[in-house]
Design an enzyme around this catalytic site. Structure first.
Site, PDB file in Angstrom:
ATOM      1  N   LYS A 195     -16.585 -30.878 -14.535  1.00  0.00           N
ATOM      2  CA  LYS A 195     -17.104 -31.717 -13.441  1.00  0.00           C
ATOM      3  C   LYS A 195     -18.615 -31.865 -13.541  1.00  0.00           C
ATOM      4  O   LYS A 195     -19.145 -32.969 -13.483  1.00  0.00           O
ATOM      5  CB  LYS A 195     -16.764 -31.108 -12.063  1.00  0.00           C
ATOM      6  N   THR A 196     -19.284 -30.734 -13.707  1.00  0.00           N
ATOM      7  CA  THR A 196     -20.750 -30.789 -13.772  1.00  0.00           C
ATOM      8  C   THR A 196     -21.179 -31.527 -15.040  1.00  0.00           C
ATOM      9  O   THR A 196     -22.103 -32.332 -15.019  1.00  0.00           O
ATOM     10  CB  THR A 196     -21.341 -29.366 -13.724  1.00  0.00           C
ATOM     11  N   ASP A 253     -23.092 -32.472  -6.714  1.00  0.00           N
ATOM     12  CA  ASP A 253     -22.230 -31.456  -7.331  1.00  0.00           C
ATOM     13  C   ASP A 253     -21.739 -30.506  -6.231  1.00  0.00           C
ATOM     14  O   ASP A 253     -22.386 -30.376  -5.192  1.00  0.00           O
ATOM     15  CB  ASP A 253     -23.045 -30.680  -8.378  1.00  0.00           C
ATOM     16  N   GLU A 254     -20.613 -29.851  -6.463  1.00  0.00           N
ATOM     17  CA  GLU A 254     -20.081 -28.851  -5.515  1.00  0.00           C
ATOM     18  C   GLU A 254     -19.942 -29.434  -4.107  1.00  0.00           C
ATOM     19  O   GLU A 254     -20.301 -28.786  -3.115  1.00  0.00           O
ATOM     20  CB  GLU A 254     -21.003 -27.620  -5.470  1.00  0.00           C
ATOM     21  N   GLN A 286     -12.396 -24.268  -4.521  1.00  0.00           N
ATOM     22  CA  GLN A 286     -13.609 -23.452  -4.654  1.00  0.00           C
ATOM     23  C   GLN A 286     -14.503 -23.542  -3.420  1.00  0.00           C
ATOM     24  O   GLN A 286     -15.687 -23.241  -3.490  1.00  0.00           O
ATOM     25  CB  GLN A 286     -14.406 -23.887  -5.887  1.00  0.00           C
ATOM     26  N   ARG A 338     -15.438 -17.738 -13.607  1.00  0.00           N
ATOM     27  CA  ARG A 338     -16.763 -17.804 -14.256  1.00  0.00           C
ATOM     28  C   ARG A 338     -16.679 -17.269 -15.685  1.00  0.00           C
ATOM     29  O   ARG A 338     -17.590 -17.440 -16.472  1.00  0.00           O
ATOM     30  CB  ARG A 338     -17.818 -16.961 -13.505  1.00  0.00           C
TER      31      ARG A 338
HETATM   32  P1  ATP Z   1     -17.047 -25.410 -11.975  1.00  0.00           P
HETATM   33  O1  ATP Z   1     -15.978 -25.917 -11.068  1.00  0.00           O
HETATM   34  O2  ATP Z   1     -16.934 -23.959 -12.202  1.00  0.00           O
HETATM   35  O3  ATP Z   1     -18.402 -25.867 -11.532  1.00  0.00           O
HETATM   36  P2  ATP Z   1     -17.038 -27.544 -13.869  1.00  0.00           P
HETATM   37  O4  ATP Z   1     -15.796 -28.322 -13.639  1.00  0.00           O
HETATM   38  O5  ATP Z   1     -18.280 -28.074 -13.304  1.00  0.00           O
HETATM   39  O6  ATP Z   1     -16.786 -26.054 -13.417  1.00  0.00           O
HETATM   40  P3  ATP Z   1     -18.495 -27.499 -16.336  1.00  0.00           P
HETATM   41  O7  ATP Z   1     -19.434 -26.431 -15.997  1.00  0.00           O
HETATM   42  O8  ATP Z   1     -18.983 -28.902 -16.310  1.00  0.00           O
HETATM   43  O9  ATP Z   1     -17.178 -27.352 -15.445  1.00  0.00           O
HETATM   44  O10 ATP Z   1     -17.864 -27.256 -17.766  1.00  0.00           O
HETATM   45  C1  ATP Z   1     -17.360 -25.977 -18.141  1.00  0.00           C
HETATM   46  C2  ATP Z   1     -17.629 -25.720 -19.613  1.00  0.00           C
HETATM   47  O11 ATP Z   1     -16.799 -26.571 -20.419  1.00  0.00           O
HETATM   48  C3  ATP Z   1     -19.050 -26.042 -20.028  1.00  0.00           C
HETATM   49  O12 ATP Z   1     -19.471 -25.087 -20.971  1.00  0.00           O
HETATM   50  C4  ATP Z   1     -18.943 -27.408 -20.643  1.00  0.00           C
HETATM   51  O13 ATP Z   1     -19.964 -27.649 -21.578  1.00  0.00           O
HETATM   52  C5  ATP Z   1     -17.575 -27.358 -21.314  1.00  0.00           C
HETATM   53  N1  ATP Z   1     -16.918 -28.675 -21.429  1.00  0.00           N
HETATM   54  C6  ATP Z   1     -16.662 -29.548 -20.443  1.00  0.00           C
HETATM   55  N2  ATP Z   1     -16.029 -30.636 -20.915  1.00  0.00           N
HETATM   56  C7  ATP Z   1     -15.875 -30.448 -22.252  1.00  0.00           C
HETATM   57  C8  ATP Z   1     -15.287 -31.218 -23.320  1.00  0.00           C
HETATM   58  N3  ATP Z   1     -14.734 -32.399 -23.109  1.00  0.00           N
HETATM   59  N4  ATP Z   1     -15.320 -30.677 -24.543  1.00  0.00           N
HETATM   60  C9  ATP Z   1     -15.865 -29.462 -24.779  1.00  0.00           C
HETATM   61  N5  ATP Z   1     -16.438 -28.699 -23.836  1.00  0.00           N
HETATM   62  C10 ATP Z   1     -16.441 -29.186 -22.574  1.00  0.00           C
HETATM   63 MG    MG Z   2     -19.667 -27.308 -11.923  1.00  0.00          MG
END
Ligand code: ATP
Ligand code: MG
Length: 742
Positions: free
Chosen positions: A33-34, A213-214, A244, A628
């Protein structure tokens, strides 16, 4: 086309490039997402030709904001990202107020009053108005009113009782003081910004996109702010995950997600399903926790990494053993991997900041540098510092600094001016402040400093408290007094619990818990000293010819205070070092990730927390913590907590869950040799640097040694009893016992 779309999956690409004006990306942890949000920011700049200053990005923590900026910089080029309006809600609001605040009478160079500033202001007003209220209570009450946008006038109009009238006068003077000193408090930043944008929508005429975000953790005012920021050009992208949502206790409104869809029926909702963060095993165990929430919509969360190594669940005899085990586990895994992991790869995530004390002590003793996120260091907390200062003075009455800090805290009507004059007099007479006040109290040689009758009384009380405590410490009254008895005496004499209750109102319980934690630590020091175990302080020299048992309470107090000082020392010494283990609350860890994560104190009462009324939110909190972790996850639980009460493991970690997804079979990960560990790393999630190193390390390792899926484990068997047999950190006969489960 764009390099920034490379490597994104189709759903992520759609979220990044979607032409819709209102987009919600709802997806589980680690699904990108981020990453998607930052890519969309870059896409808006590179593809839609938006200028960075046309874009607002809001996050929740400073650390998250910093990481996001770094990610964006990679796509748009050095310097461009710096022009984005990106930061926490408070910092974004501040930027608008700096730029346009003059429209609503806020000067450009306003200062921000932090919590100690606001308390000091209120103290002064209370004194001047002779209003019989604890300043801390008044501050909480004002903050509560401001959060609901209730102005002084509104309050006064509907609250006419005499006491309320007095309070309204205080509130009015507080506001007036802030205004004349050109200060805004935290509540003001958000409120005044909404005020500004409502009255002057032209302030946001250049804003073309707002990204958040969040989003699941936004509250009413923040939603309002988002709406106002995007009022000229409706282009809103939010990412979030209802599973979350962990800030309900601070009035976050999960219903904002639905509210937003109602306000903007054209909202496009995009779901992401692949997890890129954690190993399969970690996801299985985290899902087994969140799936217990029956009201929740079940959503897919598909691992993209290898199964990896089962998370470890360990029960240790007590909290000290737990902290020691945790530290030894950091050292062991680091050594065994040939330093593949740096300290930066480790995080210790806590339900409440008060739990950090024992871990800090053990890390300090092992010389492992650490940083604290999301909370003051335990010993820096106001209430802890205060109690420690009393103990310092009891131990050493000529400790002038500590004495100055406590002589009128809690208040004894010995004003600042008087204290200053007394101190000057003592210095002129070349005596300690203690001697001066002792003379006064004992009617020997009165100080020249003029004292009010009230101040004289205050000094008498203070001297009496210190003298009686010292009597106990020095065992002068013939009774055998333990260190804990002495602390209890001080706390009783001060009515400390009552003092915290009055000063901090809603917050008092957490602060009292910190004090209890401090008492527990004193107990540990005393017990370990009595047991001849000097482990808590190797730096204390063993004095020849004196048995440990004969150590007086005074010696134990000195030892206790030097432990505290030692712990501070390590933090300060290593403050600048780049490689540090992170200690954080789970709350402050959201959105972040580490290769290795520890969640200690996973027992009922800690998580779910005994004072929380929202079990579902507590469960989500554990879920946030577990997700995490990238490669290795450890949950642990002391059989007895630091108050020496029997604990039971968190009900969120059910036996079925354990059978399905945890390793409870003794030493963590079952690895004893470098070969074992490289084997694990090969199967663990390829997280950042680890996989690079792991690949080179595993080339020479034979094929599968241990089966990974533990479906054959009987979920009905009593794991805890079995686990208790392994309460020593690393039993030497481990491998044979392990086979029982395979
Ligand atoms: P959270 O809900 O905990 O905030 P999130 O959904 O925001 O998580 P991110 O932090 O954006 O998730 O991504 C998690 C990890 O996965 C990061 O290290 C990111 O670089 C990696 N990632 C995300 N998408 C891809 C992708 N398509 N290919 C490879 N790595 C990815
Ligand atoms: Mg995130």
């Amino acid at each position: 086309m764009d390099a920034l779309l490379d490597g994104l999956n189709p759903a992520q690409k759609s979220a990044v490039t979607n032409p819709a004006s209102v987009v919600q990306v709802l997806a589980p942890p680690g699904s990108g997402k981020t990453k998607t949000l930052t890519s969309r920011v870059a896409y808006l700049i590179n593809h839609n030709r938006l200028q960075p200053w046309n874009i607002i990005v809001c996050t929740f923590t400073i650390k998250a904001a910093r990481e996001m900026k770094e990610r964006i910089r990679g796509f748009v080029g050095e310097g461009i990202e710096a022009k984005l309006i990106l930061g926490t809600f408070h910092s974004v609001a501040r930027r608008f107020l700096v730029r346009y605040g003059n429209h609503i009478g806020i000067e450009k160079n306003f200062g921000i009053a932090d919590t100690s500033d606001t308390l000091a202001i209120i103290k002064r007003i209370v004194k001047r108005q002779r209003y019989g209220v604890e300043p801390g209570v008044a501050r909480s009450r004002i903050s509560g009113l401001k959060a609901r946008s209730t102005s002084v006038e509104q309050f006064a109009a509907t609250n006419k009782k005499a006491e309320q009238h007095e309070f309204a006068a205080l509130y009015a003077e507080y506001e007036e003081t802030l205004k004349t000193s050109n200060l805004l408090d935290y509540d003001d930043l958000l409120l005044r910004c909404t005020d500004l944008l409502r009255k002057h929508p032209e302030c946001v005429s250049s804003i073309q996109a707002v990204l958040i975000d969040e989003f699941q953790d936004t509250n009413h005012v923040q939603y309002e702010l988002m709406t106002l920021l995007s009022q000229k050009q409706k282009c809103i992208t939010i990412v979030g995950d209802p599973d979350q949502s962990i800030y309900g206790f601070r009035s976050a409104e999960i219903k904002n997600l639905k509210l937003m869809r109602e306000h903007h029926p054209e909202t496009v909702v995009i779901h992401l399903e692949n997890n890129y963060r954690s190993s399969g095993c970690i996801l299985t165990s985290a899902l087994a926790v969140i799936e217990q929430d029956e009201s929740r919509h079940n959503k897919p969360l598909l691992p993209t990494h290898v199964v990896g190594e089962r998370p470890v669940l360990r029960k240790l005899p007590n909290a000290v053993a737990e902290a020691k085990w945790l530290v030894s586990e950091i050292q062991r895994s680091k050594t065994l991997t040939g330093e593949i992991f740096t300290f930066n790869d480790y995080a210790i995530l806590l339900r409440s900041a008060a739990l950090s004390r024992l871990i800090e002590t053990q890390l300090g003793k092992a010389g492992i540098p650490y940083r604290m996120v999301g909370g003051h260091r335990f010993y820096d907390r106001v209430e802890v510092k205060l109690v420690l200062d009393y103990l310092r003075v009891v131990n050493q009455p000529d400790h002038n600094d500590a004495l100055v800090r406590i002589i009128n805290n809690p208040p004894r009507k010995i004003g600042e001016v008087t204290v200053k004059a007394l101190l000057e007099e003592a210095e002129a007479q070349k005596m300690t402040l203690w001697d001066l006040v002792l003379n006064q109290a004992q009617g020997r040689k009165r100080p020249r400093t003029k004292l009010s009758a009230q101040a004289e009384k205050g000094i008498d009380m203070f001297v009496n408290l210190i003298l009686t405590s010292r009597k106990k410490l020095l065992n002068e009254d013939g009774k055998d007094c333990s260190l804990v008895d002495i602390i209890a005496h001080v706390l009783n004499k001060l009515s400390f619990q009552e003092f915290l209750r009055k000063t901090y109102r809603e917050e008092w319980e957490g602060r009292w818990a910190n004090v209890e934690e401090l008492v527990a630590q004193a107990t540990d020091v005393a017990l370990s000293t009595e047991a001849g175990d000097n482990a808590l302080d190797e730096s204390l020299p063993v004095v020849e010819g004196i048995e440990q048992r004969t150590l007086s309470s005074g010696d134990i107090l000195t030892k206790f205070l030097s432990n505290v000082a030692l712990s501070t020392e390590v933090e300060k010494k290593d403050g600048q070092r780049a490689e540090q283990v992170t200690i954080s609350t789970i709350h402050a860890a959201k959105g972040l990730e580490w290769p290795v994560v520890f969640i200690p104190a996973a027992y009922e009462g800690s998580i779910p927390h005994s004072r929380s009324e929202d079990t579902d939110e507590e469960r989500r909190l554990l879920y946030v913590g577990m997700t995490r972790a990238q490669a290795l996850l450890y949950l642990s639980c002391p059989t007895k907590n630091s108050q020496r009460e029997q604990t039971t493991i968190s009900p969120f970690v059910t036996p079925k869950n354990v059978a399905r997804s945890f390793d409870i079979r003794g030493p963590s990960f079952g690895f004893q040799t470098t070969q074992d560990l490289s084997h694990i790393l090969r199967r663990a999630c390829p997280a950042g640097s680890i996989i690079q190193h792991a690949r080179t390390l595993v080339e020479h390792v034979e094929d599968d040694v241990y089966p990974l899926d533990g479906e054959d484990i009987d979920p009905e068997s009593n794991y805890w009893d079995i686990d208790d047999q392994y309460s020593d950190a690393f039993p030497s006969d481990f491998p044979s016992k392990r086979r029982k489960f395979e």
